[in-house]
Scaffold this motif. Structure first.
Motif, mmCIF file in Angstrom:
data_model
loop_
_atom_site.group_PDB
_atom_site.id
_atom_site.type_symbol
_atom_site.label_atom_id
_atom_site.label_comp_id
_atom_site.label_asym_id
_atom_site.label_seq_id
_atom_site.Cartn_x
_atom_site.Cartn_y
_atom_site.Cartn_z
ATOM 1 N N MET A 1 11.042 10.934 6.255
ATOM 2 C CA MET A 1 11.507 11.614 5.047
ATOM 3 C C MET A 1 10.620 12.808 4.716
ATOM 4 S SD MET A 1 12.469 8.240 2.751
ATOM 5 C CE MET A 1 13.386 9.086 1.473
ATOM 6 N N VAL A 2 9.341 12.727 5.101
ATOM 7 C CA VAL A 2 8.440 13.866 4.921
ATOM 8 C C VAL A 2 8.838 14.978 5.890
ATOM 9 C CG1 VAL A 2 6.042 14.645 4.949
ATOM 10 C CG2 VAL A 2 6.585 12.318 4.193
ATOM 11 N N ASP A 3 9.157 14.610 7.126
ATOM 12 C CA ASP A 3 9.562 15.597 8.135
ATOM 13 C C ASP A 3 10.837 16.328 7.725
ATOM 14 O OD1 ASP A 3 7.456 15.222 9.839
ATOM 15 O OD2 ASP A 3 8.511 13.883 11.212
ATOM 16 N N THR A 4 11.764 15.608 7.100
ATOM 17 C CA THR A 4 13.044 16.218 6.714
ATOM 18 C C THR A 4 12.989 16.904 5.355
ATOM 19 O OG1 THR A 4 13.793 14.093 5.793
ATOM 20 C CG2 THR A 4 14.374 14.576 8.086
ATOM 21 N N GLY A 5 11.837 16.829 4.681
ATOM 22 C CA GLY A 5 11.689 17.513 3.405
ATOM 23 C C GLY A 5 12.169 16.718 2.202
ATOM 24 N N LYS A 6 12.557 15.467 2.395
ATOM 25 C CA LYS A 6 13.012 14.654 1.270
ATOM 26 C C LYS A 6 11.850 14.251 0.366
ATOM 27 C CE LYS A 6 17.118 12.745 3.524
ATOM 28 N NZ LYS A 6 17.812 11.505 3.980
ATOM 29 N N ILE A 7 10.669 14.124 0.954
ATOM 30 C CA ILE A 7 9.457 13.813 0.191
ATOM 31 C C ILE A 7 8.426 14.886 0.510
ATOM 32 C CG2 ILE A 7 7.588 12.165 -0.197
ATOM 33 C CD1 ILE A 7 9.438 9.918 0.512
ATOM 34 N N ALA A 8 7.841 15.463 -0.539
ATOM 35 C CA ALA A 8 6.861 16.533 -0.358
ATOM 36 C C ALA A 8 5.508 15.960 0.054
ATOM 37 C CB ALA A 8 6.726 17.338 -1.645
ATOM 38 N N MET A 9 4.626 16.840 0.477
ATOM 39 C CA MET A 9 3.318 16.422 0.991
ATOM 40 C C MET A 9 2.488 15.676 -0.045
ATOM 41 S SD MET A 9 0.925 16.434 3.364
ATOM 42 C CE MET A 9 0.999 17.753 4.583
ATOM 43 N N ARG A 10 2.383 16.213 -1.263
ATOM 44 C CA ARG A 10 1.482 15.612 -2.260
ATOM 45 C C ARG A 10 1.894 14.184 -2.625
ATOM 46 N NH1 ARG A 10 0.749 19.578 -7.113
ATOM 47 N NH2 ARG A 10 -0.937 18.133 -7.651
ATOM 48 N N PRO A 11 3.170 13.925 -2.957
ATOM 49 C CA PRO A 11 3.529 12.524 -3.217
ATOM 50 C C PRO A 11 3.405 11.653 -1.978
ATOM 51 C CG PRO A 11 5.472 13.950 -3.299
ATOM 52 C CD PRO A 11 4.286 14.835 -3.288
ATOM 53 N N ALA A 12 3.652 12.222 -0.799
ATOM 54 C CA ALA A 12 3.544 11.438 0.435
ATOM 55 C C ALA A 12 2.121 10.951 0.645
ATOM 56 C CB ALA A 12 4.002 12.273 1.628
ATOM 57 N N VAL A 13 1.150 11.796 0.351
ATOM 58 C CA VAL A 13 -0.255 11.408 0.494
ATOM 59 C C VAL A 13 -0.566 10.236 -0.433
ATOM 60 C CG1 VAL A 13 -2.643 12.132 0.104
ATOM 61 C CG2 VAL A 13 -1.050 13.661 1.278
ATOM 62 N N GLU A 14 -0.083 10.283 -1.674
ATOM 63 C CA GLU A 14 -0.311 9.174 -2.612
ATOM 64 C C GLU A 14 0.328 7.888 -2.087
ATOM 65 O OE1 GLU A 14 -2.218 9.386 -5.228
ATOM 66 O OE2 GLU A 14 -2.563 11.539 -5.007
ATOM 67 N N LEU A 15 1.527 7.995 -1.544
ATOM 68 C CA LEU A 15 2.235 6.813 -1.041
ATOM 69 C C LEU A 15 1.540 6.215 0.175
ATOM 70 C CD1 LEU A 15 5.955 8.018 -1.279
ATOM 71 C CD2 LEU A 15 4.665 6.646 -2.928
ATOM 72 N N SER A 16 0.764 7.028 0.899
ATOM 73 C CA SER A 16 0.096 6.542 2.105
ATOM 74 C C SER A 16 -0.967 5.487 1.781
ATOM 75 C CB SER A 16 -0.548 7.708 2.857
ATOM 76 O OG SER A 16 -1.697 8.197 2.170
ATOM 77 N N TYR A 17 -1.372 5.406 0.516
ATOM 78 C CA TYR A 17 -2.373 4.415 0.111
ATOM 79 C C TYR A 17 -1.739 3.053 -0.192
ATOM 80 C CZ TYR A 17 -5.836 8.147 -0.154
ATOM 81 O OH TYR A 17 -6.685 9.179 0.163
ATOM 82 N N LEU A 18 -0.408 2.982 -0.202
ATOM 83 C CA LEU A 18 0.258 1.694 -0.423
ATOM 84 C C LEU A 18 0.260 0.899 0.872
ATOM 85 C CD1 LEU A 18 3.462 2.767 -2.433
ATOM 86 C CD2 LEU A 18 1.189 2.242 -3.318
ATOM 87 N N PRO A 19 0.013 -0.416 0.808
ATOM 88 C CA PRO A 19 0.142 -1.246 2.010
ATOM 89 C C PRO A 19 1.560 -1.166 2.569
ATOM 90 C CG PRO A 19 -0.968 -2.440 0.249
ATOM 91 C CD PRO A 19 -0.431 -1.185 -0.359
ATOM 92 N N ALA A 20 1.723 -1.460 3.847
ATOM 93 C CA ALA A 20 3.022 -1.321 4.519
ATOM 94 C C ALA A 20 4.127 -2.093 3.804
ATOM 95 C CB ALA A 20 2.900 -1.773 5.967
ATOM 96 N N GLU A 21 3.806 -3.305 3.341
ATOM 97 C CA GLU A 21 4.833 -4.125 2.679
ATOM 98 C C GLU A 21 5.316 -3.466 1.394
ATOM 99 O OE1 GLU A 21 6.528 -6.784 3.672
ATOM 100 O OE2 GLU A 21 5.527 -6.410 5.581
ATOM 101 N N GLN A 22 4.409 -2.871 0.635
ATOM 102 C CA GLN A 22 4.805 -2.184 -0.599
ATOM 103 C C GLN A 22 5.575 -0.905 -0.279
ATOM 104 O OE1 GLN A 22 1.244 -1.674 -2.953
ATOM 105 N NE2 GLN A 22 1.133 -3.855 -3.484
ATOM 106 N N GLN A 23 5.236 -0.249 0.818
ATOM 107 C CA GLN A 23 6.007 0.920 1.231
ATOM 108 C C GLN A 23 7.436 0.521 1.589
ATOM 109 O OE1 GLN A 23 4.249 3.777 3.979
ATOM 110 N NE2 GLN A 23 2.197 3.042 3.500
ATOM 111 N N LYS A 24 7.589 -0.623 2.242
ATOM 112 C CA LYS A 24 8.930 -1.107 2.593
ATOM 113 C C LYS A 24 9.724 -1.439 1.339
ATOM 114 C CE LYS A 24 7.500 -2.943 7.086
ATOM 115 N NZ LYS A 24 7.222 -4.163 7.892
#
Length: 310
Positions: A196-219
């Protein structure tokens, strides 16, 4: 006890070859190698796609051949590993060629990794996921070569030629130290969100914040995004990260945060400036115009209220 006498005798090759031949053997040469003997670089981060640019490259190879030799390194099994030239390899294959010109260079895996990453960073279109993986690979290669690359504690990073290692990683593409950090954080995202980051649906800054979530919470977040047909804003991503770090992020909290109204979703009422400009002196600041209109509406509302109580 007799000591062994160690003699540094020349090899047979040295004995029966001239100095010129020995020097020539050390020089890098362009040789035509069978494409079938060249393996792709392990975990190559840059996708080789069959796009319009590739089609043009194929037509060029058919007409003129490969002008710029690829760079490969020899493998222990007698084959070769591509370092720089994956697109040229595909174009050559699609053009029906059996061989392609290559420079064969002896180098370690880490040396090859750094060259592979740098040789592709000047491309115009690089997906964030590719740059993230490439930066991480280069940083890890530098670390294995003995350079300190601690990403979590900036003061402890070893400076190289007065530059931090993350600065050196990104300097080929002009990215700052902080931007390199952000890209590397993207490698912590699950594949679906990274796409979704590659396709532009999610911007870089929010994506970086989301990267701190564990995989299960990301799912869990991904399920909510799909169900609600939405993506998190930067503010929502920060809130998701905070709740996660506090141990309070569950499916209900994710849904509650994602259902919050975003600033850009709030309905706005605009009045064309030309309709109200006659009421204000030229050059009146916009904020003063807005405050005056609000005050006038409050006075009007008060007058209407007084009229209703008569």
């Amino acid at each position: 006890m007799a000591q062994k006498l160690s003699l540094n005798l020349p090899s047979a090759d040295d004995l029966f070859s001239s100095q010129e031949e020995r020097e020539d053997a050390q020089r890098e040469k362009v040789v035509d190698l069978p494409i079938s003997e060249i393996d792709d670089f392990p975990d190559h981060p840059y996708p080789v796609e069959m796009d319009e640019e590739m089609q043009n490259t194929v037509e060029s190879v058919k007409a003129y051949g490969v002008h710029t030799p690829a760079l490969v390194r020899p493998k222990e099994d007698g084959r070769y590993e591509m370092v720089s030239g994956h697109r040229r390899k595909m174009a050559s294959t699609l053009a029906g060629l059996d061989t392609m010109p290559c420079i064969v260079r002896q180098m370690s895996h880490d040396e090859a990794t750094i060259i592979m990453v740098d040789s592709n960073l000047q491309r115009e279109k690089i997906p964030p996921s590719s740059k993230a993986k490439a930066y991480k690979m280069k940083l890890e290669a530098m670390k294995r070569q003995g350079q300190r690359t601690d990403l979590t504690s900036t003061p402890l990073e070893q400076k190289l030629d007065r530059k931090y290692s993350v600065e050196i990683v990104g300097e080929k593409s002009g990215d700052s130290r902080e931007q390199v950090r952000r890209y590397i954080r993207l490698t912590e995202l699950i594949p679906e969100i990274l796409k979704m980051v590659d396709t532009g649906k999610i911007a870089m800054r929010p994506a970086v914040e989301l990267s701190y979530l564990p995989a299960e919470q990301q799912k869990s977040l991904l399920d909510t995004m799909e169900a609600e047909d939405c993506t998190p804003s930067h503010a929502q991503s920060i809130k998701l990260r905070q709740f996660s770090q506090e141990g309070r992020l569950d499916e209900n909290v994710v849904l509650s945060i994602m259902q919050e109204e975003k600033p850009n979703q709030k309905e706005q009422f605009k009045i064309p400036r030309e309709k109200i400009s006659r009421f204000f002196a030229p050059g009146t600041p916009t904020q003063k115009i807005e405050d005056t209109i609000i005050k006038a509406l409050e006075l009007w509302k008060q007058r209407e209220r007084n009229r209703d109580t008569r």
